[in-house]
Design a protein around this motif. Structure first.
Motif, mmCIF file in Angstrom:
data_model
loop_
_atom_site.group_PDB
_atom_site.id
_atom_site.type_symbol
_atom_site.label_atom_id
_atom_site.label_comp_id
_atom_site.label_asym_id
_atom_site.label_seq_id
_atom_site.Cartn_x
_atom_site.Cartn_y
_atom_site.Cartn_z
ATOM 1 N N ALA A 19 68.751 -43.627 95.211
ATOM 2 C CA ALA A 19 68.577 -43.022 96.538
ATOM 3 C C ALA A 19 69.839 -42.286 96.982
ATOM 4 C CB ALA A 19 68.204 -44.091 97.559
ATOM 5 N N SER A 20 71.010 -42.859 96.719
ATOM 6 C CA SER A 20 72.247 -42.167 97.118
ATOM 7 C C SER A 20 72.511 -40.953 96.231
ATOM 8 C CB SER A 20 73.434 -43.129 97.152
ATOM 9 O OG SER A 20 73.655 -43.743 95.912
ATOM 10 N N ASN A 21 72.130 -41.019 94.943
ATOM 11 C CA ASN A 21 72.233 -39.831 94.082
ATOM 12 C C ASN A 21 71.397 -38.694 94.658
ATOM 13 O OD1 ASN A 21 73.887 -41.073 92.199
ATOM 14 N ND2 ASN A 21 72.260 -41.411 90.707
ATOM 15 N N GLU A 22 70.180 -39.003 95.072
ATOM 16 C CA GLU A 22 69.293 -37.988 95.643
ATOM 17 C C GLU A 22 69.874 -37.418 96.936
ATOM 18 O OE1 GLU A 22 66.302 -35.300 95.965
ATOM 19 O OE2 GLU A 22 66.838 -36.521 94.228
ATOM 20 N N ALA A 23 70.446 -38.296 97.775
ATOM 21 C CA ALA A 23 71.053 -37.833 99.030
ATOM 22 C C ALA A 23 72.247 -36.920 98.756
ATOM 23 C CB ALA A 23 71.472 -39.029 99.881
ATOM 24 N N ILE A 24 72.987 -37.204 97.702
ATOM 25 C CA ILE A 24 74.114 -36.335 97.325
ATOM 26 C C ILE A 24 73.574 -34.999 96.831
ATOM 27 C CG2 ILE A 24 75.959 -36.011 95.625
ATOM 28 C CD1 ILE A 24 76.466 -39.088 95.900
ATOM 29 N N GLU A 66 70.752 -33.501 97.473
ATOM 30 C CA GLU A 66 70.149 -32.684 98.540
ATOM 31 C C GLU A 66 71.129 -32.367 99.664
ATOM 32 O OE1 GLU A 66 67.907 -36.090 101.226
ATOM 33 O OE2 GLU A 66 66.788 -35.107 99.644
ATOM 34 N N GLY A 67 72.342 -32.938 99.601
ATOM 35 C CA GLY A 67 73.378 -32.628 100.579
ATOM 36 C C GLY A 67 73.264 -33.367 101.900
ATOM 37 N N SER A 68 72.497 -34.471 101.935
ATOM 38 C CA SER A 68 72.291 -35.169 103.202
ATOM 39 C C SER A 68 73.196 -36.381 103.413
ATOM 40 C CB SER A 68 70.828 -35.611 103.319
ATOM 41 O OG SER A 68 70.509 -36.568 102.319
ATOM 42 N N ILE A 69 73.876 -36.833 102.369
ATOM 43 C CA ILE A 69 74.648 -38.074 102.521
ATOM 44 C C ILE A 69 75.828 -37.902 103.483
ATOM 45 C CG2 ILE A 69 76.208 -37.837 100.544
ATOM 46 C CD1 ILE A 69 75.581 -40.893 100.046
ATOM 47 N N GLN A 70 76.474 -36.753 103.439
ATOM 48 C CA GLN A 70 77.603 -36.530 104.341
ATOM 49 C C GLN A 70 77.150 -36.567 105.801
ATOM 50 O OE1 GLN A 70 79.964 -33.074 103.519
ATOM 51 N NE2 GLN A 70 81.461 -33.560 105.086
ATOM 52 N N GLN A 117 78.300 -39.182 108.735
ATOM 53 C CA GLN A 117 78.823 -38.701 110.016
ATOM 54 C C GLN A 117 78.019 -39.262 111.180
ATOM 55 O OE1 GLN A 117 78.748 -34.470 109.358
ATOM 56 N NE2 GLN A 117 80.845 -34.435 108.586
ATOM 57 N N GLU A 118 76.695 -39.308 111.033
ATOM 58 C CA GLU A 118 75.843 -39.894 112.073
ATOM 59 C C GLU A 118 76.177 -41.370 112.271
ATOM 60 O OE1 GLU A 118 71.721 -39.330 111.017
ATOM 61 O OE2 GLU A 118 72.020 -37.182 110.742
ATOM 62 N N ALA A 119 76.347 -42.086 111.160
ATOM 63 C CA ALA A 119 76.657 -43.522 111.237
ATOM 64 C C ALA A 119 77.986 -43.751 111.942
ATOM 65 C CB ALA A 119 76.689 -44.134 109.838
ATOM 66 N N VAL A 120 78.994 -42.989 111.571
ATOM 67 C CA VAL A 120 80.313 -43.131 112.198
ATOM 68 C C VAL A 120 80.216 -42.787 113.686
ATOM 69 C CG1 VAL A 120 82.640 -42.137 112.269
ATOM 70 C CG2 VAL A 120 81.662 -42.864 110.082
ATOM 71 N N GLY A 121 79.460 -41.778 114.031
ATOM 72 C CA GLY A 121 79.270 -41.424 115.447
ATOM 73 C C GLY A 121 78.541 -42.502 116.222
ATOM 74 N N ARG A 169 67.055 -44.306 104.430
ATOM 75 C CA ARG A 169 67.474 -43.084 103.739
ATOM 76 C C ARG A 169 68.253 -43.336 102.465
ATOM 77 N NH1 ARG A 169 69.808 -39.673 108.673
ATOM 78 N NH2 ARG A 169 70.284 -38.166 107.043
ATOM 79 N N LEU A 170 68.810 -44.553 102.307
ATOM 80 C CA LEU A 170 69.609 -44.831 101.114
ATOM 81 C C LEU A 170 69.168 -46.085 100.362
ATOM 82 C CD1 LEU A 170 73.175 -44.015 102.482
ATOM 83 C CD2 LEU A 170 71.736 -42.590 101.007
ATOM 84 N N GLY A 171 68.089 -46.716 100.810
ATOM 85 C CA GLY A 171 67.646 -47.944 100.151
ATOM 86 C C GLY A 171 68.749 -48.987 100.083
#
Length: 99
Positions: free
Chosen positions: A13-18, A20-24, A28-32, A72-74
């Motif tokens: 799941a994290s490979n896919e997020a990387i 597709e460019g969504s992990i960053q 950022q959302e989590a830190v916010g 989003r990341l399992g």
């Protein structure tokens, strides 16, 4: 209450997020959302892992913090209350004053 949030991300799941460019954006959302006093990233158990140290105002905030990582990341999530050195000293002093 000061908490440690450990986020162990599923590799696929994290490979896919990387890819597709969504992990960053997710980080950022989590830190916010959590506003951690510190955030660290490493590998644990062969998985991408994040450690977030933050102040938990309400226990009802826990689902909003964890669900994006689950969905989003399992991710596997672990929460632990933690202390800084001043809080530890205060806690130990309370033990020694009780006899």
């Amino acid at each position: 209450m000061r908490m440690l949030l450990k986020v162990e991300m599923d590799t696929a799941a994290s490979n896919e997020a990387i890819r597709e460019g969504s992990i960053q954006g997710l980080m950022q959302e989590a830190v916010g959302r959590i506003r951690p006093e510190a955030a660290y990233f490493t590998v644990e158990n062969g998985c991408r892992t994040g450690y977030f140290f933050f102040d938990l105002a309400e226990t009802s905030d826990l689902p909003a913090i964890a669900e994006p990582f689950f969905m989003r990341l399992g991710a596997r999530i672990h929460y632990s209350p933690v202390m800084n050195s001043d809080e530890l000293a205060k806690g130990l002093a309370a033990i020694t004053t009780r006899g």
